[in-house]
Scaffold this motif. Structure first.
Motif, PDB file in Angstrom:
ATOM      1  N   ASP A 528       0.798  -1.361  -0.166  1.00 42.82           N
ATOM      2  CA  ASP A 528      -0.127  -0.013   0.040  1.00 42.82           C
ATOM      3  C   ASP A 528       0.915   1.087   0.013  1.00 42.82           C
ATOM      4  O   ASP A 528       0.437   2.200  -0.678  1.00 42.82           O
ATOM      5  CB  ASP A 528      -1.002  -0.040   1.220  1.00 42.82           C
ATOM      6  N   TRP A 531       2.611   2.017  -3.217  1.00 41.84           N
ATOM      7  CA  TRP A 531       1.516   2.505  -4.341  1.00 41.84           C
ATOM      8  C   TRP A 531       1.484   3.904  -4.114  1.00 41.84           C
ATOM      9  O   TRP A 531       1.441   4.435  -5.096  1.00 41.84           O
ATOM     10  CB  TRP A 531       0.174   1.678  -4.176  1.00 41.84           C
ATOM     11  N   ARG A 532       1.176   4.371  -2.800  1.00 43.17           N
ATOM     12  CA  ARG A 532       1.028   5.857  -2.618  1.00 43.17           C
ATOM     13  C   ARG A 532       2.308   6.661  -2.932  1.00 43.17           C
ATOM     14  O   ARG A 532       1.993   7.919  -2.783  1.00 43.17           O
ATOM     15  CB  ARG A 532       0.630   5.887  -1.049  1.00 43.17           C
ATOM     16  N   LYS A 536       4.555   1.456  -7.965  1.00 40.43           N
ATOM     17  CA  LYS A 536       3.429   0.647  -8.426  1.00 40.43           C
ATOM     18  C   LYS A 536       3.834  -0.633  -8.663  1.00 40.43           C
ATOM     19  O   LYS A 536       3.394  -1.715  -8.396  1.00 40.43           O
ATOM     20  CB  LYS A 536       2.519   1.230  -9.388  1.00 40.43           C
ATOM     21  N   ALA A 539       4.856  -2.554  -5.364  1.00 43.63           N
ATOM     22  CA  ALA A 539       3.522  -2.386  -4.737  1.00 43.63           C
ATOM     23  C   ALA A 539       2.787  -3.926  -5.119  1.00 43.63           C
ATOM     24  O   ALA A 539       2.529  -4.786  -4.283  1.00 43.63           O
ATOM     25  CB  ALA A 539       2.764  -1.059  -4.842  1.00 43.63           C
ATOM     26  N   THR A 540       2.951  -4.018  -6.509  1.00 41.05           N
ATOM     27  CA  THR A 540       2.320  -5.506  -6.726  1.00 41.05           C
ATOM     28  C   THR A 540       3.016  -6.462  -6.367  1.00 41.05           C
ATOM     29  O   THR A 540       2.545  -7.601  -6.223  1.00 41.05           O
ATOM     30  CB  THR A 540       2.060  -5.264  -8.530  1.00 41.05           C
ATOM     31  N   LYS A 562      -6.746  -5.418  -5.108  1.00 44.73           N
ATOM     32  CA  LYS A 562      -5.687  -4.432  -5.154  1.00 44.73           C
ATOM     33  C   LYS A 562      -4.790  -4.994  -6.280  1.00 44.73           C
ATOM     34  O   LYS A 562      -4.362  -4.060  -7.212  1.00 44.73           O
ATOM     35  CB  LYS A 562      -4.964  -4.097  -3.862  1.00 44.73           C
ATOM     36  N   GLY A 566      -5.444  -2.007  -8.178  1.00 49.25           N
ATOM     37  CA  GLY A 566      -4.688  -1.087  -7.359  1.00 49.25           C
ATOM     38  C   GLY A 566      -5.496  -0.458  -6.285  1.00 49.25           C
ATOM     39  O   GLY A 566      -6.622  -0.768  -6.102  1.00 49.25           O
TER      40      GLY A 566
END
Length: 588
Positions: A528, A531-532, A536, A539-540, A562, A566
Motif C-alpha cells: 500500500d 503504491w502511494r 507501483k 507494490a504489486t 488491489k 490497485g
C-alpha cells in the motif's frame, strides 16, 4: 479496526511463568506409514517425516531403510537419535551399542550407554562410556560432570568434587561446575564444602545471566540445603535474591512458602542418576534460545530417562514440543506432571492453551473454567481462558470474564497490568470504546511505558483520528522500547500512512517486513505505501507476496482486489484501503 489475529495464546506461556521461549503451536501432522520397496524410497520418506517432526513415522521408515542396508552407520545414527528424541530410550540402546566406537556419533551413543549404566547403578561402566575420543566444550562438560557423579555413586565423594572442580574449559563452565560440586558434596554429606560451593554458584550472577534457569536451580538447591540445616532466615534470604533475579518463578514462590512455614523440603538431587539428569537439564535450558529445539530435546530426553518423574524436565520438554508446533505431544508431557508438583497448575493452564491452538476450543474452555473456579485469585487462569475466547472471536465472553477478574482484584499491582489490557482489547473489539480506553489507561498506570499497551492505545487513537500527537508519541515510544518487534514497527508505519506521511511510512514498513518477512499483513501494508509513493511495480510484487503467504480471508479479498485495480485515488480522505488489523497482544 485492523483484524490481524491477536497473539493472545503465544504470550501466555511466559505470563504463566514458563521458559521464555515457550510458544503454543499446532500438532505435527502424522499419518500411518506405508510399506516401501526400495532403500531410496524408505530413506527419503524417513527424512521427510523427520523434517516434519513426525518422528514415529521417521523411525518406521529408517527401520525399513536399514532392512536394505543393515550396516549403514548413518542410518543407525538417524534411527538412534529419532528413538531418543521420541522418548523411546530403551529401543535406542542396541543402536547405541553398535555405534559406540564411531567417533562422529559417540557423543550421543556413548552418552546413551552411560545413562543406561547409571540407571543400573553400574558406575564403573558409566565412567567407561563417558570417555570420548572427540568432544567440543559442551561434551566435555557433560561427560566431566557425569563422571563426577559416577565417582560419587562409587563412594568417592571427595574425589568427585575435585574432579569436577578441575574440569578445564571456558569461563561459562564455572557456574555449572560450582553448582554440581555443591550437589555432590551435599549428597555425600560434606556440609561445609557444600555450603561454600553453593555460595560460589549463586554468587556468579554474571554467568546466571547467560544460564538463568541453572542459576535459579542452584538458588533453590541452596535454600533447601540451608533449611535442612535449620538456617531458615538465610534460606529465605537466598530465595529473596532469587525472586529479585527472576521475578515470578513458580518453583521459587512455592519453595519460599514451604520454608516460611518451617518445612524442610527434600533435596533437588539425592543420587547420581538425578545428578546426571540435572546437568543434562541445566545445559538443555541454557541452549534453548530458539533454533536448536531438536538438539535441546535430545538432552532433555536423556535427562528424563534418568529421572522419569521430573516435573521441570517434563515442562521443558512440553515447551520444546510447543516450539516445534506439536501441541498434542506438549499436552502429553503436561499431563505427566505429578499432582504434587508446584508446576501442576500451570501445566493445566498450558494444556488448555494447547487444546485451543489445536482447535479443540470446547475442551479448552471446559478445562480452563474449572481452573478459574478452583482458584479465582489466580489471574493466570483468567488470562488463559480469555485468550481462548479471543481466539474464537468471542470478545463479549472475554469482556465478562475480565470484569470478573477485576472484581477479584482488591489492590491491583504492576503484575496485573495485563488483566486491564486484555479487558480493554475485549471492549474495543465489541465496539465499546468508552469502556475500553480507561482499561488501557489503567494498564499504563500500573505499568508505565508498557510497549504493547502504548502501541495498542496509540494506534486506536490514530485509527479514530483523535489525540493524534499523543498517539504518535506513544507508538514511537513503543517502537523505541521494542525496536525488533515487527508488529510494533508496522503500527508506527501504518500510523504514518494514516496521517498521509508516506515517505515515513515506507521507511518503517520496510523495517517491519525485514523483521517479520513471513507476515502477510505486513507485506500487504508495504504494498500500500509503495503504491502511494508511486512505486507501483514494487507494490504489486508485495501484494502478490502477501497473497502467497495465505492471509486471513478478509485480507486475501482485499489483496486480490488491489491486484486487479490497485488503490483508488485518495481524494480528500486519509488512507483506508487495507484491512486494518489491531496491534497484537503482548509476548510477555
Amino acid at each position: 479496526m485492523r483484524q490481524r489475529r491477536a497473539r493472545w495464546l503465544s504470550s501466555l506461556a511466559i505470563l504463566a511463568g514458563l521458559a521464555a521461549q515457550t510458544q503454543s503451536g499446532f500438532a505435527a501432522q502424522t499419518s500411518a506409514p506405508v510399506e516401501i520397496n526400495s532403500f531410496s524410497g524408505a530413506y527419503l520418506s524417513a527424512r521427510v517425516a523427520e523434517n516434519d517432526n513426525d518422528l514415529d513415522n521417521a523411525i518406521n521408515y529408517y527401520k525399513q531403510a536399514l532392512a536394505f542396508a543393515p550396516e549403514d552407520t548413518q542410518l543407525q545414527q538417524s534411527l538412534m537419535l529419532s528413538l531418543i528424541a521420541q522418548g523411546r530410550f530403551e529401543e535406542s540402546l542396541p543402536y547405541a551399542d553398535k555405534l559406540k566406537e564411531v567417533p562422529d556419533i559417540e557423543r550421543f551413543s556413548r552418552l546413551a550407554l552411560a545413562v543406561d549404566s547409571f540407571k543400573k547403578k553400574d558406575f564403573t561402566k558409566a565412567q567407561y562410556w563417558l570417555k570420548l575420543s572427540l568432544g567440543a566444550d559442551l561434551d566435555k562438560l557433560i561427560s566431566g560432570v557425569m563422571t563426577g557423579w559416577a565417582m560419587q555413586g562409587a563412594g568417592q565423594g571427595t574425589d568427585a568434587m575435585d574432579y569436577v572442580g578441575k574440569l578445564e574449559g571456558p569461563e561459562w563452565f564455572d557456574l555449572f561446575k560450582a553448582y554440581h560440586r555443591a550437589l555432590i558434596a551435599d549428597a555425600a554429606g560434606k556440609t561445609e564444602k557444600a555450603d561454600a560451593a553453593y555460595a560460589e554458584a549463586i554468587g556468579n550472577t554474571s554467568a546466571g545471566g547467560a544460564a538463568p534457569e541453572t542459576w535459579m536451580r542452584a538458588a533453590q538447591a541452596y535454600a533447601i540445603f540451608l533449611a535442612r540445616k535449620g538456617d531458615k532466615d538465610k534460606a529465605l534470604s537466598v530465595l529473596k535474591q532469587a525472586e529479585e533475579f527472576g521475578p515470578g518463578k513458580i518453583e521459587i514462590v512455592a519453595l519460599r512458602d514451604r520454608i516460611s512455614k518451617g518445612e524442610k523440603p527434600d533435596p533437588l538431587v539425592v543420587n547420581p542418576s538425578e545428578g546426571s539428569s540435572e546437568i543434562l537439564l541445566n545445559l538443555a535450558t541454557a541452549l534453548n534460545r530458539g533454533g536448536g529445539e531438536p538438539f535441546v530435546r535430545l538432552y532433555l530426553e536423556y535427562a528424563l530417562a534418568l529421572k522419569p518423574d521430573s516435573d521441570v524436565v517434563l515442562v521443558q520438554l512440553a515447551a520444546v514440543a510447543e516450539q516445534l508446533k506439536d501441541g498434542e505431544r506438549a499436552i502429553d508431557f503436561y499431563r505427566r506432571i505429578p499432582a504434587s508438583s508446584p508446576l501442576k497448575e500451570v501445566s493445566e493452564l498450558q494444556t488448555g492453551l494447547n487444546l485451543a491452538d489445536l482447535g479443540r476450543n470446547d475442551e479448552a474452555i471446559k478445562q480452563l473454567k474449572v481452573l478459574v473456579e478452583a482458584n479465582p485469585q489466580d489471574m493466570r487462569g483468567y488470562l488463559a481462558l480469555g485468550g481462548v475466547y479471543a481466539s474464537k472471536q468471542d470478545f463479549r465472553s472475554a469482556s465478562e470474564l475480565f470484569d470478573k477478574a477485576v472484581s477479584v482484584l482488591k489492590t491491583p499491582t504492576k503484575a496485573d497490568w495485563n488483566i486491564f489490557y486484555q479487558r480493554g482489547i475485549a471492549y474495543e473489539r465489541i465496539k465499546e470504546w468508552p469502556k475500553a480506553e480507561p482499561n488501557f489507561r489503567k494498564a499504563l498506570e500500573l505499568y508505565p511505558n508498557q510497549p504493547q499497551v502504548l502501541n495498542y492505545l496509540g494506534y486506536s487513537w490514530v485509527d479514530m483520528g483523535t489525540n493524534l500527537k499523543e498517539a504518535l508519541d506513544m507508538i514511537k515510544k513503543a517502537a523505541e522500547l521494542r525496536p525488533s518487534d515487527g508488529y510494533i514497527i508496522d503500527s508506527l508505519g501504518w500510523a504514518y500512512y494514516k496521517l498521509g506521511r508516506y515517505d515515513d511510512a515506507v521507511r518503517e514498513m520496510e523495517r517491519a517486513v525485514q523483521l517479520k518477512p513471513e507476515d502477510p499483513v505486513l507485506n500487504d501494508h508495504l504494498g500500500d505505501v509503495y503504491w502511494r509513493v508511486g512505486r507501483k511495480l514494487e507494490a504489486t510484487f508485495q501484494w502478490r507476496h502477501a497473497r502467497d503467504l495465505k492471509p486471513e480471508p478478509d485480507v486475501l479479498a482485499s489483496v486480490e482486489q488491489k491486484l486487479l485495480k490497485g488503490l483508488p485515488p485518495l481524494e480528500n480522505k486519509t488512507a483506508q484501503e487495507a484491512p486494518k488489523p489491531k496491534p497484537t497482544a503482548p509476548k510477555g
